[in-house]
Design an enzyme around this catalytic site. Structure first.
Site, PDB file in Angstrom:
ATOM      1  N   GLY A 223       0.826  -1.211   0.000  1.00  0.00           N
ATOM      2  CA  GLY A 223       0.000   0.000   0.000  1.00  0.00           C
ATOM      3  C   GLY A 223       0.853   1.252   0.000  1.00  0.00           C
ATOM      4  O   GLY A 223       0.355   2.351   0.262  1.00  0.00           O
ATOM      5  N   LEU A 224       2.163   1.109  -0.295  1.00  0.00           N
ATOM      6  CA  LEU A 224       3.046   2.285  -0.351  1.00  0.00           C
ATOM      7  C   LEU A 224       3.435   2.608  -1.798  1.00  0.00           C
ATOM      8  O   LEU A 224       4.421   3.292  -2.055  1.00  0.00           O
ATOM      9  CB  LEU A 224       4.299   2.053   0.512  1.00  0.00           C
ATOM     10  CG  LEU A 224       4.028   1.771   1.998  1.00  0.00           C
ATOM     11  CD1 LEU A 224       5.340   1.486   2.738  1.00  0.00           C
ATOM     12  CD2 LEU A 224       3.299   2.934   2.669  1.00  0.00           C
ATOM     13  N   SER A 225       2.640   2.092  -2.730  1.00  0.00           N
ATOM     14  CA  SER A 225       2.747   2.464  -4.146  1.00  0.00           C
ATOM     15  C   SER A 225       4.037   2.059  -4.830  1.00  0.00           C
ATOM     16  O   SER A 225       4.656   2.861  -5.537  1.00  0.00           O
ATOM     17  CB  SER A 225       2.527   3.967  -4.324  1.00  0.00           C
ATOM     18  OG  SER A 225       1.239   4.296  -3.950  1.00  0.00           O
TER      19      SER A 225
ATOM     20  N   ASP B 277      -1.306   8.404  -6.243  1.00  0.00           N
ATOM     21  CA  ASP B 277      -0.047   7.664  -6.071  1.00  0.00           C
ATOM     22  C   ASP B 277       1.005   8.123  -7.074  1.00  0.00           C
ATOM     23  O   ASP B 277       2.159   8.378  -6.719  1.00  0.00           O
ATOM     24  CB  ASP B 277      -0.275   6.154  -6.256  1.00  0.00           C
ATOM     25  CG  ASP B 277      -1.299   5.608  -5.299  1.00  0.00           C
ATOM     26  OD1 ASP B 277      -1.703   6.340  -4.379  1.00  0.00           O
ATOM     27  OD2 ASP B 277      -1.706   4.450  -5.478  1.00  0.00           O
TER      28      ASP B 277
ATOM     29  N   TYR C 208     -11.580  -2.602  -5.257  1.00  0.00           N
ATOM     30  CA  TYR C 208     -11.276  -1.192  -5.498  1.00  0.00           C
ATOM     31  C   TYR C 208     -12.192  -0.652  -6.598  1.00  0.00           C
ATOM     32  O   TYR C 208     -12.839   0.381  -6.435  1.00  0.00           O
ATOM     33  CB  TYR C 208      -9.796  -1.047  -5.916  1.00  0.00           C
ATOM     34  CG  TYR C 208      -9.382   0.394  -6.114  1.00  0.00           C
ATOM     35  CD1 TYR C 208      -8.821   1.115  -5.073  1.00  0.00           C
ATOM     36  CD2 TYR C 208      -9.581   1.041  -7.330  1.00  0.00           C
ATOM     37  CE1 TYR C 208      -8.453   2.441  -5.238  1.00  0.00           C
ATOM     38  CE2 TYR C 208      -9.221   2.364  -7.507  1.00  0.00           C
ATOM     39  CZ  TYR C 208      -8.654   3.056  -6.457  1.00  0.00           C
ATOM     40  OH  TYR C 208      -8.309   4.371  -6.626  1.00  0.00           O
TER      41      TYR C 208
HETATM   42  C1  GLA Z   1      -4.893   3.378  -4.291  1.00  0.00           C
HETATM   43  C2  GLA Z   1      -5.098   4.155  -5.596  1.00  0.00           C
HETATM   44  C3  GLA Z   1      -5.187   5.657  -5.335  1.00  0.00           C
HETATM   45  C4  GLA Z   1      -6.196   5.975  -4.229  1.00  0.00           C
HETATM   46  C5  GLA Z   1      -5.962   5.088  -3.016  1.00  0.00           C
HETATM   47  C6  GLA Z   1      -7.033   5.246  -1.968  1.00  0.00           C
HETATM   48  O1  GLA Z   1      -3.640   3.652  -3.733  1.00  0.00           O
HETATM   49  O2  GLA Z   1      -4.055   3.901  -6.511  1.00  0.00           O
HETATM   50  O3  GLA Z   1      -5.519   6.330  -6.532  1.00  0.00           O
HETATM   51  O4  GLA Z   1      -7.496   5.874  -4.691  1.00  0.00           O
HETATM   52  O5  GLA Z   1      -5.913   3.713  -3.353  1.00  0.00           O
HETATM   53  O6  GLA Z   1      -7.008   6.531  -1.439  1.00  0.00           O
END
Ligand code: GLA
Length: 372
Positions: free
Chosen positions: A110-112, A158, A208
């Site tokens: 969840g840290l992209s 992100d 999502y």
């Molecule tokens: C993921 C998506 C983002 C955002 C977050 C939730 O990280 O890539 O665009 O929607 O979830 O805030």
């Protein structure tokens, strides 16, 4: 080995302080780029191939630059192929090159990590083509790659944070206009601690996309009663007036979005005025809303946030990112961080059987390019 390359290009992972699941509703978010990042060592190779290798994997993958559409289902290399394709389609020069990837953002955290890979790939392609990379355009094309090649109908947060981050600053990003205000991260006696719940998560993409579709449904109904262009346009008062028009599940999703947008404004102010107690309360309220109204947390993230919130030196804690697994961000008194980690690790293990990992949030720049 690395010295054989011409450029060292990086793009950052990110942590979102607050403003979750509002970017695709036109809301403001408040992320920061991290020193955990993806580095691409790159050199032109004079062929029609992008040759990929990794510091952490034995795999080698070769992408034909005239046929980039065909790599959607690659296990490794699909993000790079998607990014090169969207960049090429936007009219940019994509040259054959060798890329060595070194990613320090933990996958699935969840840290992209995916945004860091996409954005750094585009910035590396610019470097070998002799082009200056516009970070906002890179972010937009990277987002498109995520949508087309990873199947996640994501917002812009992100990729924007990964490309445009600034050392020591969080970004108050308006996802409707892409206006961005950099806010110094000054936390007084406190520090941000990131904890990974380490639960392998599944179904992330479909859940999502389902949440996103539910907010679109809410918008469609509410537009019959108001003249908003996105859910984030709606004030809490206006929402309360029209919420009865929504079915119960859709009402909960929209209620989260509307109130999370209010919390983002308050959190940015709290950071600017140094009110850490208020900032912490807003983090807790955000988690509660993501748990009860938006339903994107799950047992592990709830246990991790609860463990953090139960420590006396923690002002507040919440899940960060898309949810269903990944990380929490907690605001913790600096001189109690070690005790906090020990407490959370034990309480979390007792509750779930999983072992959490901890990272200090070192806030860093987005894209960097270095000639080697
Ligand atoms: C993921 C998506 C983002 C955002 C977050 C939730 O990280 O890539 O665009 O929607 O979830 O805030």
């Amino acid at each position: 080995m690395k010295e054989l390359y011409d450029y060292k290009v990086t793009a950052a992972g990110r942590v979102n302080v607050i403003g979750e699941h509002v970017d695709y509703c036109g809301g403001k978010v408040f992320p920061a780029a991290l020193s955990m990042k993806n580095t691409v060592y790159v050199r032109a190779n004079g062929t029609d191939k992008i040759n990929l290798s990794w510091t952490t994997l034995p795999d080698k993958v070769s992408l034909d630059i005239n046929n980039l559409e065909r790599y959607k289902s690659l296990k490794y290399g699909n993000y790079q192929a998607g990014s090169a394709l969207t960049w090429q389609r936007a009219g940019h020069k994509v040259l054959g090159c060798d890329m060595l990837m070194d990613c320090t953002v933990p996958f699935g955290s969840g840290l992209s990590s995916s945004a860091a890979i996409e954005v750094s790939t585009i910035a590396a392609l610019c470097a070998v083509a002799g082009e200056t990379c516009d970070p906002v355009e890179a972010a937009l094309k990277a987002q498109q790659a995520e949508r087309e090649f990873a199947g996640v109908n994501c917002g812009i947060m992100d990729q924007y944070a990964s490309a445009c981050g600034k050392k020591g600053h969080a970004m108050l990003l308006d996802c409707k206009t892409l206006d961005c205000e950099y806010v110094p991260v000054v936390l007084g006696d406190y520090a941000f601690v990131i904890a990974n719940c380490n639960k392998p998560h599944s179904l992330v993409e479909s859940k999502y996309n389902e949440r996103r579709a539910q907010t679109e449904e809410a918008l469609e109904v509410l537009q019959k009663h108001t003249d908003i262009t996105c859910l984030a346009d709606l004030s809490a008062e206006e929402f309360a007036r029209h919420a009865g028009a929504l079915s119960p599940v859709i009402e909960r999703r929209a209620r989260h979005v509307v109130h999370e947008c209010v919390r983002v404004r308050e959190a940015a102010q709290a950071m600017q005025t140094g009110d850490m107690v208020l900032l912490g309360k807003l983090l807790n309220a955000s988690h509660e809303s993501l748990k009860e109204l938006y339903e994107v947390t799950g047992k592990e993230l709830d246990a991790l946030a609860a463990a953090a919130q139960s420590h006396p030196a923690c002002a507040g804690s919440r899940m960060t990112g898309g949810g269903f697994g990944g990380c929490t961000i907690s605001l913790v008194k600096k001189d109690c961080v070690e005790d906090f980690k020990a407490h959370v690790a034990k309480a979390y293990r007792d509750a779930t059987g999983y072992t959490a990992d901890f990272y200090e949030a070192d806030i860093s720049d987005g894209i960097t390019v270095e000639k080697l």
